[in-house]
Design an enzyme around this catalytic site. Structure first.
Site, PDB file in Angstrom:
ATOM      1  N   ASP A  45      31.136  11.090   9.671  1.00 37.10           N
ATOM      2  CA  ASP A  45      29.799  10.522   9.509  1.00 37.10           C
ATOM      3  C   ASP A  45      28.835  11.114  10.531  1.00 37.10           C
ATOM      4  OD1 ASP A  45      30.818   9.053   7.511  1.00 37.10           O
ATOM      5  OD2 ASP A  45      30.619   7.091   8.502  1.00 37.10           O
ATOM      6  N   ALA A  46      29.359  11.286  11.749  1.00 36.31           N
ATOM      7  CA  ALA A  46      28.486  11.796  12.813  1.00 36.31           C
ATOM      8  C   ALA A  46      28.016  13.214  12.480  1.00 36.31           C
ATOM      9  CB  ALA A  46      29.229  11.789  14.139  1.00 36.31           C
ATOM     10  N   ASP A  47      28.951  14.027  11.957  1.00 27.69           N
ATOM     11  CA  ASP A  47      28.570  15.399  11.602  1.00 27.69           C
ATOM     12  C   ASP A  47      27.579  15.410  10.451  1.00 27.69           C
ATOM     13  OD1 ASP A  47      31.720  17.100  12.325  1.00 27.69           O
ATOM     14  OD2 ASP A  47      29.954  16.631  13.544  1.00 27.69           O
ATOM     15  N   LEU A  95      10.178 -16.023   6.842  1.00 28.05           N
ATOM     16  CA  LEU A  95       9.336 -17.199   6.573  1.00 28.05           C
ATOM     17  C   LEU A  95       9.815 -17.883   5.311  1.00 28.05           C
ATOM     18  CD1 LEU A  95       5.781 -15.656   7.123  1.00 28.05           C
ATOM     19  CD2 LEU A  95       6.901 -17.337   8.603  1.00 28.05           C
ATOM     20  N   GLU A 128      -3.723 -16.776   7.353  1.00 33.13           N
ATOM     21  CA  GLU A 128      -4.003 -15.336   7.519  1.00 33.13           C
ATOM     22  C   GLU A 128      -3.289 -14.547   6.429  1.00 33.13           C
ATOM     23  OE1 GLU A 128      -1.281 -13.677  10.876  1.00 33.13           O
ATOM     24  OE2 GLU A 128      -1.517 -15.798  11.284  1.00 33.13           O
ATOM     25  N   LYS A 130      -0.840 -12.230   4.424  1.00 35.03           N
ATOM     26  CA  LYS A 130       0.537 -11.793   4.646  1.00 35.03           C
ATOM     27  C   LYS A 130       0.590 -10.314   4.282  1.00 35.03           C
ATOM     28  CE  LYS A 130       5.306 -13.000   3.503  1.00 35.03           C
ATOM     29  NZ  LYS A 130       5.790 -11.666   3.238  1.00 35.03           N
ATOM     30  N   ASP A 132       1.802  -6.681   3.459  1.00 30.62           N
ATOM     31  CA  ASP A 132       2.993  -6.167   2.777  1.00 30.62           C
ATOM     32  C   ASP A 132       3.411  -4.836   3.400  1.00 30.62           C
ATOM     33  OD1 ASP A 132       5.035  -6.061   1.017  1.00 30.62           O
ATOM     34  OD2 ASP A 132       3.811  -5.633  -0.755  1.00 30.62           O
ATOM     35  N   ARG A 151      13.155  -5.021  12.219  1.00 27.05           N
ATOM     36  CA  ARG A 151      13.778  -6.342  12.199  1.00 27.05           C
ATOM     37  C   ARG A 151      15.297  -6.265  12.062  1.00 27.05           C
ATOM     38  NH1 ARG A 151      11.954 -11.058   8.230  1.00 27.05           N
ATOM     39  NH2 ARG A 151      13.617 -10.433   6.862  1.00 27.05           N
ATOM     40  N   GLU A 186       3.122  -6.157  11.798  1.00 25.15           N
ATOM     41  CA  GLU A 186       3.489  -5.442  10.578  1.00 25.15           C
ATOM     42  C   GLU A 186       2.958  -4.015  10.607  1.00 25.15           C
ATOM     43  OE1 GLU A 186       5.136  -7.617   8.819  1.00 25.15           O
ATOM     44  OE2 GLU A 186       5.311  -6.881   6.750  1.00 25.15           O
ATOM     45  N   TYR A 238       0.656 -10.125  14.793  1.00 24.28           N
ATOM     46  CA  TYR A 238       0.433 -11.507  14.358  1.00 24.28           C
ATOM     47  C   TYR A 238       1.384 -12.504  15.002  1.00 24.28           C
ATOM     48  CZ  TYR A 238       4.041  -9.919  11.065  1.00 24.28           C
ATOM     49  OH  TYR A 238       5.163  -9.362  10.520  1.00 24.28           O
ATOM     50  N   LYS A 302       0.258 -21.178   9.728  1.00 19.93           N
ATOM     51  CA  LYS A 302       1.028 -21.478  10.938  1.00 19.93           C
ATOM     52  C   LYS A 302       0.368 -22.643  11.655  1.00 19.93           C
ATOM     53  CE  LYS A 302       2.012 -16.572  11.457  1.00 19.93           C
ATOM     54  NZ  LYS A 302       1.597 -15.333  12.087  1.00 19.93           N
ATOM     55  N   LYS A 326       2.979 -17.430  -1.345  1.00 17.61           N
ATOM     56  CA  LYS A 326       3.001 -16.127  -2.027  1.00 17.61           C
ATOM     57  C   LYS A 326       2.010 -16.088  -3.190  1.00 17.61           C
ATOM     58  CE  LYS A 326       5.919 -13.412  -1.173  1.00 17.61           C
ATOM     59  NZ  LYS A 326       7.367 -13.289  -1.070  1.00 17.61           N
ATOM     60  N   CYS A 431      -1.963  18.381 -30.698  1.00 15.91           N
ATOM     61  CA  CYS A 431      -2.740  18.005 -29.519  1.00 15.91           C
ATOM     62  C   CYS A 431      -4.066  17.385 -29.953  1.00 15.91           C
ATOM     63  CB  CYS A 431      -2.984  19.238 -28.662  1.00 15.91           C
ATOM     64  SG  CYS A 431      -4.141  18.932 -27.321  1.00 15.91           S
ATOM     65  N   CYS A 434      -7.087  19.839 -28.911  1.00 15.11           N
ATOM     66  CA  CYS A 434      -7.368  21.179 -29.442  1.00 15.11           C
ATOM     67  C   CYS A 434      -6.710  21.430 -30.793  1.00 15.11           C
ATOM     68  CB  CYS A 434      -6.937  22.255 -28.451  1.00 15.11           C
ATOM     69  SG  CYS A 434      -5.160  22.446 -28.319  1.00 15.11           S
ATOM     70  N   CYS A 449       1.321  20.126 -25.470  1.00 12.15           N
ATOM     71  CA  CYS A 449       0.413  20.926 -26.291  1.00 12.15           C
ATOM     72  C   CYS A 449       0.741  22.394 -26.067  1.00 12.15           C
ATOM     73  CB  CYS A 449      -1.018  20.623 -25.866  1.00 12.15           C
ATOM     74  SG  CYS A 449      -2.209  21.860 -26.378  1.00 12.15           S
ATOM     75  N   CYS A 455      -6.901  25.119 -25.132  1.00 10.42           N
ATOM     76  CA  CYS A 455      -7.018  23.660 -25.131  1.00 10.42           C
ATOM     77  C   CYS A 455      -7.976  23.244 -24.005  1.00 10.42           C
ATOM     78  CB  CYS A 455      -5.649  23.026 -24.911  1.00 10.42           C
ATOM     79  SG  CYS A 455      -5.747  21.236 -24.764  1.00 10.42           S
TER      80      CYS A 455
HETATM   81  S1  IVH Z   1       4.703 -14.536  10.951  1.00  3.93           S
HETATM   82  C1  IVH Z   1       8.576 -16.376  12.744  1.00  3.93           C
HETATM   83  N1  IVH Z   1       2.563 -13.507   9.883  1.00  3.93           N
HETATM   84  O1  IVH Z   1       6.399 -11.567   6.304  1.00  3.93           O
HETATM   85  C2  IVH Z   1       7.711 -15.827  11.709  1.00  3.93           C
HETATM   86  N2  IVH Z   1       4.664 -12.718   9.152  1.00  3.93           N
HETATM   87  O2  IVH Z   1       8.312 -12.964   4.649  1.00  3.93           O
HETATM   88  C3  IVH Z   1       7.054 -14.588  12.093  1.00  3.93           C
HETATM   89  N3  IVH Z   1       4.494 -10.916   7.509  1.00  3.93           N
HETATM   90  O3  IVH Z   1       9.155 -11.060   8.409  1.00  3.93           O
HETATM   91  C4  IVH Z   1       6.322 -13.967  10.980  1.00  3.93           C
HETATM   92  N4  IVH Z   1       2.316 -10.815   7.425  1.00  3.93           N
HETATM   93  O4  IVH Z   1       7.387  -9.206   8.233  1.00  3.93           O
HETATM   94  C5  IVH Z   1       3.903 -13.517   9.893  1.00  3.93           C
HETATM   95  N5  IVH Z   1       0.587 -12.624   9.050  1.00  3.93           N
HETATM   96  C6  IVH Z   1       1.907 -12.653   9.087  1.00  3.93           C
HETATM   97  C7  IVH Z   1       2.657 -11.777   8.301  1.00  3.93           C
HETATM   98  C8  IVH Z   1       4.041 -11.847   8.350  1.00  3.93           C
HETATM   99  C9  IVH Z   1       3.440 -10.295   6.984  1.00  3.93           C
HETATM  100  C10 IVH Z   1       5.885 -10.598   7.165  1.00  3.93           C
HETATM  101  C11 IVH Z   1       6.834 -10.502   8.311  1.00  3.93           C
HETATM  102  C12 IVH Z   1       7.893 -11.512   8.025  1.00  3.93           C
HETATM  103  C13 IVH Z   1       7.790 -11.624   6.538  1.00  3.93           C
HETATM  104  C14 IVH Z   1       8.364 -12.931   6.038  1.00  3.93           C
END
Ligand code: IVH
Length: 757
Positions: A45-47, A95, A128, A130, A132, A151, A186, A238, A302, A326, A431, A434, A449, A455
């Protein structure tokens, strides 16, 4: 094979890098097969990791040499084994989720209950977006960034410190912070940066990312920080982990402190004093989602008071004091009003769903891709059923989904709502632009085409490609202008771009007297009267009419740009200068700009380097068209396979295509690509063929050495071959070399030549 020590990456020259990338690809592929297919790993694996790491490192230094099928693309992210581990001082938690308004009300009520609050006791929450992306923990000690970790499983993450240091929004030093501070947040990519990155990936033949989140994750989890550095990553703070002293008393104040340390915090964070206010904020953020410029997938609430947060504490994997509300899945049902066919640069017919506009994840969608004719018919490329075999018809009620920033797709169809009049969609076999036959080659999921340059759709798309950034990149002549000029009839093929100025001057000369007359005609008085008559006379109008006069002028085939487009003389002059500037063009750009199927930027570079000049390339193309054995000249180039070679040869030997390219080339001063090694050697510019077995080095190494010394290595012997290196077992190639009187040496001679005797 005996291992040779790796050449330090900084001292690798291009030829050696190219050869090594080919060799690494072969070795990694062999190791993958042994491991996955044969269950019989041949290397540790290392190689294996070392090979992949070296491959990435070479690609990072020479991005243009990256192979079209680079092993870096075979696995999404680098293997986790490649990163050192970091044990998080405080676990990185996830969360809990809320999917409905009731879930949010229950969350608030549960907290009140947990804390034993009365109706009248105040309880505030932050709300706030969330983000992505992917979460990252940054550990600062004495104000210095010490480690950055993903993480992972929440307890142990991957050490990506070197990568995080390349992100502008992550400060490497902060002032006034607690001695120990773990900042969490994030890593993400904006829509604009994601689009541009994917464009670059397409141009360089690299892998494109499905959405900004994948792009951010793939970019951060790179074993080579140089790759991360080249990717436009951003960071929102955050939360926090270990701190040697409290940051603040409330969530909001803590965010303010993080901001004060130089972190970006989300400015859409607000304080809500009731479940109702939280839901209002949710709707507000959801409504503005499309304008944010980055992907979010919900709203996080929060508890604002950090004392209360501490009291609330954690369940096994989630805090009690926060929840993610969500957004609904980005799905929507709507009517498929029509199926349109778009024709691309290579003639591919792509079906596009025209939809009754519908909001999908906060974005109004009115077009979606239907992929290809099989997808519409309800089967995949192997003929197996998809969607339970349900086909898609105009008039159908369809489900649309949006994944991140990518083109929306039609996912499903509701047969119960199918209008009785709906008939199966018949994919066009001619097409629509043309009228040429559109044919589907065996094994190809796409119908194309066959009209080539006649064309208009293909012609315009090709012109757009021709002027694109990685091709001719003519300032002031972008996709929009090209389209306009095409439909005005000024530019029909690339060569026309370079005669635009002379035609413009001619047009201007022809028009000046008429324009002067027009100007006088507009003046009052007798002079104007005479001019009006004279003007009408010249243009064959019954009487003078200003509008008609202008139209007539346009119809005279004029295109003095300044007049026609409302451009100032200066803009036209600038455009002509920009075009003149690009008449001198490097060979690789020219080859790429021709838009030949399968010949991307990387392949164009390989070809340009292997052949050096346009004439040599064309000579090899013509030779291969005459004699299939001469394909060897292409196949011997590492990174160029049969598909590319065939596409190149067939395209460049099509009569009209070739004539059009010849017209273009007549305007150009094509810059030859220098032999890779710079300094001249005994092999510079020579074409070498290896045949038979070499005993002291692999064929790949021999080839690399030859290329490093400026030679081109070919697969077959022809009159263009300069030298044949024949080992034991050499057969017909050595015989052919003898017949043609080509110098032939053995392995000892070869070693002497490369200074290894
Ligand atoms: S707070 C202890 N705030 O969502 C909780 N998380 O589904 C700390 N995420 O693992 C997270 N925006 O990667 C927090 N404004 C926000 C966020 C946020 C995105 C992500 C974060 C978390 C995941 C949970």
């Amino acid at each position: 094979m005996a291992e040779r020590p790796d050449t330090p990456i900084e001292t690798l020259d291009e030829a050696a890098a190219r050869a090594e990338l080919v060799e690494l690809a072969e070795r990694i592929r062999a190791a993958d097969l042994a491991y996955h297919r044969d269950d019989a790993p041949e290397i540790s694996d290392a190689d294996y990791d070392r090979l992949k790491r070296r491959n990435r490192a070479i690609e990072a230094r020479f991005p243009h040499l990256r192979l079209a099928d680079s092993p870096s693309d075979t696995v999404g992210a680098a293997p986790a084994e490649g990163f050192a581990k970091v044990v998080h001082a405080r676990r990185m938690l996830s969360l809990g989720n809320a999917f409905s308004e009731d879930d949010v009300r229950e969350f608030v009520a549960g907290i009140r209950k947990f804390l034993g609050l009365n109706e009248s006791d105040a309880l505030a929450f932050t709300a706030e977006p969330k983000i992505d992306g992917l979460s990252l923990s940054l550990r600062y000690e004495g104000g210095e960034l010490k480690t950055a970790a993903t993480r992972g499983d929440g307890s142990v993450g991957e050490n990506v410190t070197a990568n995080a240091r390349t992100i502008d929004e992550i400060p490497v030093r902060i002032d006034g912070a607690p001695e120990i501070l773990e900042v969490r947040g994030e890593v993400y990519m904006s829509h604009a940066d994601f689009g541009a990155l994917n464009d670059r990936q397409v141009e360089s033949g690299g892998k494109t990312f499905a959405n900004p989140r994948n792009a951010a994750a793939g970019s951060l989890r790179q074993l080579d920080a140089a790759i991360t550095a080249a990717r436009p990553l951003r960071f929102f703070a955050y939360a926090w982990g270990e701190t040697s002293e409290p940051l603040a008393e409330t969530q909001l104040a803590a965010l303010d402190r993080l901001k004060g340390f130089g972190f970006a915090v989300n400015d859409r964070t607000s304080l809500c004093r009731s479940a109702g206010a939280m839901l209002e904020q949710y709707r507000e953020i959801e409504q503005n989602r499309a304008e944010l410029g980055y992907d979010i997938d919900g709203v996080v609430y929060k508890v604002d008071d950090l004392g209360l947060q501490a009291r609330l504490g954690f369940r096994s994997t989630t805090p009690r004091w926060a929840i993610a509300h969500k957004f609904p899945a980005e799905l929507a049902w709507t009517r498929l009003e029509a199926i349109d066919i778009q024709v691309g640069r290579t003639g591919a017919l792509s079906p596009v769903a025209r939809l009754k506009p519908v909001t999908v994840g906060g974005v109004v969608v009115s077009n979606a891709t239907l992929h290809n004719e099989d997808y519409i018919a309800g089967r995949d490329s192997s003929g197996a059923q998809i969607r339970g075999g349900r086909d898609i018809r105009e008039g159908d009620w369809v489900q649309v989904y949006r994944a991140g920033d990518v083109i929306p797709k039609v996912a499903d169809v509701d047969l119960a709502r199918r209008p009785e009049t709906a008939t199966p969609y018949v994919f066009p076999e001619i097409c629509p632009r043309c009228g040429s036959d559109a044919i589907r080659e065996p094994g190809d999921s796409v119908r194309r085409c066959t009209g080539g340059l006649i064309c208009p759709a293909q012609a315009v798309e090709r012109l757009k490609h021709f002027v694109s950034r990685a091709a001719f990149d003519i300032e002031g002549l972008g996709a929009k202008q090209v389209e306009r000029f095409y439909f005005l009839g000024w530019i029909r093929e690339p060569a026309d771009i370079f005669s635009l100025e002379s035609r413009d001057r001619e047009g201007a000369k022809r028009l000046r007297p008429a324009e002067d007359l027009l100007a006088s005609a507009r003046r009052e008085g007798e002079e104007g009267e005479t001019a009006r008559e004279a003007f009408a006379d010249i243009l064959g109008l019954d009487s003078f009419d200003h509008e008609a006069a202008i139209r007539q002028l346009d119809d005279l085939g004029r295109h003095p740009l300044a007049g026609q487009l409302g451009w100032g003389e200066k803009s036209a002059a600038n455009l002509f200068a920009a075009i003149r500037d690009k008449q001198r063009i490097p060979l690789d750009r020219l080859v790429f700009s021709l838009g030949i199927r399968h010949i991307g930027e990387a392949a164009a570079k390989l070809l340009a380097r292997a052949f050096g000049t346009w004439d040599a390339l064309i000579e090899a193309v013509d030779a291969a068209a005459q004699d299939p054995a001469a394909y060897g000249d292409f196949l011997a180039i590492g990174g160029v396979g049969q598909v590319m070679a065939t596409s190149l040869v067939t395209t460049l030997t099509q009569v009209e295509e070739r004539a059009s390219i010849d017209r273009l080339v007549a305007h150009l001063d094509i810059q030859a690509v220098a032999a890779p090694s710079g300094a001249s050697t005994a092999l510079t510019g020579k074409t070498v063929v290896f045949t038979g077995n070499l005993e002291t080095m692999t064929r790949a190494e021999a080839k690399a050495r030859a290329e490093a010394m400026g030679a081109k290595v070919a697969g077959s012997v022809s009159k263009r071959t300069d030298l044949v290196v024949a080992g034991p077992g050499a057969g017909s190639k050595a015989a052919k070399a003898r017949d043609l009187g080509i110098e032939t040496i053995d392995e000892d001679g070869w070693r002497a030549l490369i200074g290894q005797a």
